[in-house]
Design an enzyme around this catalytic site. Sequence first.
Site, PDB file in Angstrom:
ATOM      1  N   ARG A  53       0.111 -28.226  64.487  1.00  0.00           N
ATOM      2  CA  ARG A  53       0.491 -29.592  64.848  1.00  0.00           C
ATOM      3  C   ARG A  53       1.630 -30.155  63.998  1.00  0.00           C
ATOM      4  NH1 ARG A  53      -4.210 -28.482  66.605  1.00  0.00           N
ATOM      5  NH2 ARG A  53      -4.262 -27.371  64.637  1.00  0.00           N
ATOM      6  N   LYS A  82      11.014 -12.619  47.660  1.00  0.00           N
ATOM      7  CA  LYS A  82      11.762 -11.858  46.635  1.00  0.00           C
ATOM      8  C   LYS A  82      11.622 -12.500  45.259  1.00  0.00           C
ATOM      9  CE  LYS A  82      15.311 -11.129  50.144  1.00  0.00           C
ATOM     10  NZ  LYS A  82      16.578 -11.727  50.544  1.00  0.00           N
ATOM     11  N   HIS A 131      -1.446 -35.794  52.689  1.00  0.00           N
ATOM     12  CA  HIS A 131      -0.860 -35.452  53.995  1.00  0.00           C
ATOM     13  C   HIS A 131      -0.440 -36.788  54.627  1.00  0.00           C
ATOM     14  CE1 HIS A 131       0.087 -33.362  57.572  1.00  0.00           C
ATOM     15  NE2 HIS A 131      -1.022 -32.691  57.781  1.00  0.00           N
TER      16      HIS A 131
HETATM   17  N1   CP Z   1      -3.472 -31.856  61.351  1.00  0.00           N
HETATM   18  C1   CP Z   1      -2.774 -30.822  60.844  1.00  0.00           C
HETATM   19  O1   CP Z   1      -2.226 -30.900  59.739  1.00  0.00           O
HETATM   20  O2   CP Z   1      -2.746 -29.729  61.651  1.00  0.00           O
HETATM   21  P1   CP Z   1      -1.948 -28.387  61.362  1.00  0.00           P
HETATM   22  O3   CP Z   1      -2.581 -27.749  60.142  1.00  0.00           O
HETATM   23  O4   CP Z   1      -2.078 -27.575  62.603  1.00  0.00           O
HETATM   24  O5   CP Z   1      -0.525 -28.778  61.050  1.00  0.00           O
END
Ligand code: CP
Length: 305
Positions: A53, A82, A131
């Site tokens: 995503r 590397k 995140h």
């Molecule tokens: N929600 C999310 O971060 O999904 P992915 O790990 O697929 O990017």
Amino acid sequence: MDFKGKSIISIRDLSRKQILRILEVAGALEQNPKPELLKGRVMATLFFEPSTRTRLSFESAMERLGGKVIGFADANISSTRKGESLRDTVKTVENYSDVIAMRHPLEGTARLASESVSIPVLNGGDGANQHPTQTLLDLYTIMKTQGKLDRLKVAMVGDLKYGRTVHSLAIALTLFGCQMYFVAPDSLKMPPYITEELKEKGIRYSEHGEIEEVIDKVNILYMTRIQKERFPDPSEYEKVKNVYVLKKDMLTNAKGNLRILHPLPRVNEIATEVDNTPYAVYFEQARNGIFVRQALLALVLGAVK
Ligand code: CP
């Protein structure tokens, strides 16, 4: 409010006002697509950890605004293999692009990258830490489904120790006076550095062992996957891997406006029978990633103020 050139590394980098502005721009781009807004701009996606995503919605967002995308989805095909340092990689990539979206398994790497370059860096997840772009799309989804962000009751369920999405979301919700319910086994509780911050800010929260203890109280049920890849001891993962499975019959006493979110990917923590209930919005949530990431790219590249 000028976002131009700004990196988004932690949700703490954003004020309430800035978050609301990002959501406003996302809403405008959803309603009124701008296929040439970022024409001539290049985004580099540097993903050192698997993603579906985050990477693809960043790339789709950029392409749908007329920009171009370069990058890698597997560090093994980059010169990291590397022995190149992250600092040298991003200092090189800034010559080729106007903005970097990155994910890395080590906490603090997105900050390190942002301090090494003069173009904006958007953190697509650093280890179990943060995140922030996921949190922005979570907030956008909550706003769309509840009509507001303030003073909602939000439960977070599952791996609250290693799940970076809940760390970012809990901090963001403090800006909106939300009450939080943390549902986790003892070994995966919300880290003290987050709960201490909630206490200092006077935010109401409670900790629980079962989904049934909270399901009839909340507006948002935020389910998460147990983060297998972050367990130092695989036997500890085996003990908790099936600890929560949300099933349709558990929703009998849910509020009418309950909405179930999940950052995805899902393993088995939501039975697929829940997908067709009016409560489930996790695929819409994933779609919202396009508009929110378009907004972020447009703002940090100065195409929108
Ligand atoms: N929600 C999310 O971060 O999904 P992915 O790990 O697929 O990017």
